[in-house]
Design a protein around this motif. Structure first.
Motif, PDB file in Angstrom:
ATOM      1  N   GLY A   9      14.158  87.347  40.302  1.00  0.00           N
ATOM      2  CA  GLY A   9      14.945  88.082  39.325  1.00  0.00           C
ATOM      3  C   GLY A   9      14.064  88.868  38.368  1.00  0.00           C
ATOM      4  N   GLY A  10      14.712  89.668  37.533  1.00  0.00           N
ATOM      5  CA  GLY A  10      13.962  90.447  36.553  1.00  0.00           C
ATOM      6  C   GLY A  10      14.783  91.582  35.999  1.00  0.00           C
ATOM      7  N   LEU A  11      14.093  92.455  35.293  1.00  0.00           N
ATOM      8  CA  LEU A  11      14.711  93.644  34.696  1.00  0.00           C
ATOM      9  C   LEU A  11      14.457  94.832  35.615  1.00  0.00           C
ATOM     10  N   VAL A  12      15.514  95.553  35.928  1.00  0.00           N
ATOM     11  CA  VAL A  12      15.384  96.708  36.817  1.00  0.00           C
ATOM     12  C   VAL A  12      16.297  97.810  36.309  1.00  0.00           C
ATOM     13  N   GLN A  13      15.900  99.040  36.530  1.00  0.00           N
ATOM     14  CA  GLN A  13      16.729 100.169  36.138  1.00  0.00           C
ATOM     15  C   GLN A  13      17.870 100.370  37.122  1.00  0.00           C
ATOM     16  N   PRO A  14      18.959 100.975  36.670  1.00  0.00           N
ATOM     17  CA  PRO A  14      20.057 101.295  37.596  1.00  0.00           C
ATOM     18  C   PRO A  14      19.538 102.099  38.784  1.00  0.00           C
ATOM     19  N   GLY A  15      20.011 101.729  39.964  1.00  0.00           N
ATOM     20  CA  GLY A  15      19.538 102.355  41.190  1.00  0.00           C
ATOM     21  C   GLY A  15      18.361 101.660  41.823  1.00  0.00           C
ATOM     22  N   GLY A  16      17.785 100.722  41.121  1.00  0.00           N
ATOM     23  CA  GLY A  16      16.618 100.014  41.621  1.00  0.00           C
ATOM     24  C   GLY A  16      16.981  98.880  42.574  1.00  0.00           C
ATOM     25  N   SER A  17      15.954  98.166  43.010  1.00  0.00           N
ATOM     26  CA  SER A  17      16.127  97.086  43.983  1.00  0.00           C
ATOM     27  C   SER A  17      15.405  95.827  43.533  1.00  0.00           C
ATOM     28  N   LEU A  18      15.931  94.724  43.972  1.00  0.00           N
ATOM     29  CA  LEU A  18      15.291  93.423  43.801  1.00  0.00           C
ATOM     30  C   LEU A  18      15.544  92.597  45.050  1.00  0.00           C
ATOM     31  N   ARG A  19      14.630  91.675  45.324  1.00  0.00           N
ATOM     32  CA  ARG A  19      14.842  90.726  46.415  1.00  0.00           C
ATOM     33  C   ARG A  19      14.744  89.328  45.852  1.00  0.00           C
ATOM     34  N   LEU A  20      15.843  88.615  45.905  1.00  0.00           N
ATOM     35  CA  LEU A  20      15.863  87.228  45.450  1.00  0.00           C
ATOM     36  C   LEU A  20      15.509  86.307  46.610  1.00  0.00           C
ATOM     37  N   SER A  21      14.804  85.250  46.271  1.00  0.00           N
ATOM     38  CA  SER A  21      14.471  84.221  47.251  1.00  0.00           C
ATOM     39  C   SER A  21      14.940  82.874  46.739  1.00  0.00           C
ATOM     40  N   LEU A  86      21.183  98.932  42.527  1.00  0.00           N
ATOM     41  CA  LEU A  86      21.721  98.030  41.513  1.00  0.00           C
ATOM     42  C   LEU A  86      22.416  98.794  40.398  1.00  0.00           C
ATOM     43  N   LYS A  87      23.462  98.178  39.875  1.00  0.00           N
ATOM     44  CA  LYS A  87      24.263  98.744  38.809  1.00  0.00           C
ATOM     45  C   LYS A  87      24.251  97.800  37.610  1.00  0.00           C
ATOM     46  N   PRO A  88      24.531  98.312  36.420  1.00  0.00           N
ATOM     47  CA  PRO A  88      24.595  97.425  35.243  1.00  0.00           C
ATOM     48  C   PRO A  88      25.589  96.276  35.433  1.00  0.00           C
ATOM     49  N   ASP A  89      26.665  96.496  36.182  1.00  0.00           N
ATOM     50  CA  ASP A  89      27.649  95.436  36.428  1.00  0.00           C
ATOM     51  C   ASP A  89      27.088  94.303  37.280  1.00  0.00           C
ATOM     52  N   ASP A  90      25.951  94.518  37.904  1.00  0.00           N
ATOM     53  CA  ASP A  90      25.314  93.452  38.694  1.00  0.00           C
ATOM     54  C   ASP A  90      24.512  92.489  37.822  1.00  0.00           C
ATOM     55  N   THR A  91      24.410  92.785  36.555  1.00  0.00           N
ATOM     56  CA  THR A  91      23.670  91.915  35.643  1.00  0.00           C
ATOM     57  C   THR A  91      24.281  90.523  35.581  1.00  0.00           C
ATOM     58  N   GLY A  92      23.429  89.519  35.609  1.00  0.00           N
ATOM     59  CA  GLY A  92      23.894  88.147  35.504  1.00  0.00           C
ATOM     60  C   GLY A  92      22.858  87.170  36.005  1.00  0.00           C
ATOM     61  N   VAL A  93      23.229  85.919  35.975  1.00  0.00           N
ATOM     62  CA  VAL A  93      22.389  84.877  36.552  1.00  0.00           C
ATOM     63  C   VAL A  93      22.836  84.669  37.993  1.00  0.00           C
ATOM     64  N   TYR A  94      21.881  84.686  38.902  1.00  0.00           N
ATOM     65  CA  TYR A  94      22.167  84.533  40.328  1.00  0.00           C
ATOM     66  C   TYR A  94      21.723  83.145  40.770  1.00  0.00           C
ATOM     67  N   PHE A  95      22.661  82.443  41.383  1.00  0.00           N
ATOM     68  CA  PHE A  95      22.421  81.075  41.845  1.00  0.00           C
ATOM     69  C   PHE A  95      22.423  81.022  43.364  1.00  0.00           C
ATOM     70  N   CYS A  96      21.524  80.249  43.891  1.00  0.00           N
ATOM     71  CA  CYS A  96      21.537  79.870  45.296  1.00  0.00           C
ATOM     72  C   CYS A  96      22.357  78.589  45.394  1.00  0.00           C
ATOM     73  N   ALA A  97      23.181  78.482  46.427  1.00  0.00           N
ATOM     74  CA  ALA A  97      24.028  77.303  46.549  1.00  0.00           C
ATOM     75  C   ALA A  97      24.141  76.867  47.998  1.00  0.00           C
ATOM     76  N   GLN A 121      17.625  85.147  36.469  1.00  0.00           N
ATOM     77  CA  GLN A 121      18.283  86.212  35.710  1.00  0.00           C
ATOM     78  C   GLN A 121      17.990  87.577  36.340  1.00  0.00           C
ATOM     79  N   VAL A 122      19.051  88.346  36.514  1.00  0.00           N
ATOM     80  CA  VAL A 122      18.932  89.737  36.960  1.00  0.00           C
ATOM     81  C   VAL A 122      19.550  90.613  35.872  1.00  0.00           C
ATOM     82  N   THR A 123      18.772  91.542  35.368  1.00  0.00           N
ATOM     83  CA  THR A 123      19.255  92.446  34.340  1.00  0.00           C
ATOM     84  C   THR A 123      19.056  93.884  34.818  1.00  0.00           C
ATOM     85  N   VAL A 124      20.154  94.624  34.878  1.00  0.00           N
ATOM     86  CA  VAL A 124      20.095  96.023  35.307  1.00  0.00           C
ATOM     87  C   VAL A 124      20.402  96.890  34.095  1.00  0.00           C
ATOM     88  N   SER A 125      19.399  97.571  33.630  1.00  0.00           N
ATOM     89  CA  SER A 125      19.547  98.339  32.397  1.00  0.00           C
ATOM     90  C   SER A 125      18.487  99.419  32.335  1.00  0.00           C
TER      91      SER A 125
END
Length: 126
Positions: A9-21, A86-97, A121-125
């Motif tokens: 997770g991390g801070l990324v600008q709108p339109g950016g990418s992240l890969r969660l593991s 990524l969009k600002p609406d994608d902001t949040g805590v991401y859980f693996c389950a 935490q994923v923050t898109v801003s």
């Protein structure tokens, strides 16, 4: 003992990418379906994507379809979520389950997950 440890997770600008593991030691990973669940600020948790134990069947939330891809590497006991555009609406805590059972159906919702990670935490801003 089941352990689920998210990272990426991390801070990324709108339109950016992240890969969660999600590293999943402590249980027979390839016997269970897995999922990603997120929680936006001030909102409840919602499932984002599911994958069956073999990795050949997936399900994706409509609002992220075409942008997010779930995958798993059973040899490495690891679950992934590739997030693009990524969009600002994608902001949040991401859980693996971990899901009870190996298949995706029948799916009753969040109650089907019996073990959760601590979240990343994923923050898109901009």
């Amino acid at each position: 003992q089941v352990q689920l440890v998210e990272s990426g997770g991390g801070l990324v600008q709108p339109g950016g990418s992240l890969r969660l593991s999600c590293a999943a030691p402590g249980f027979t990973f390839n016997n269970y379906a897995m999922g990603w669940v997120r929680q936006a600020p001030g909102k409840g948790r919602e499932w984002v994507s599911l994958i069956n134990s073999g990795g050949d069947t997936t399900r994706i939330l409509g609002s992220v379809k075409g942008r997010f891809t779930i995958s798993r590497d059973n040899d490495k006991n690891t679950l992934y979520l590739q997030m693009n555009s990524l969009k600002p609406d994608d902001t949040g805590v991401y859980f693996c389950a971990k899901r009870e059972g190996s298949a995706l159906d029948p799916f009753r919702g969040l109650e089907d997950f019996d073990w959760w990670g601590q979240g990343t935490q994923v923050t898109v801003s901009s």
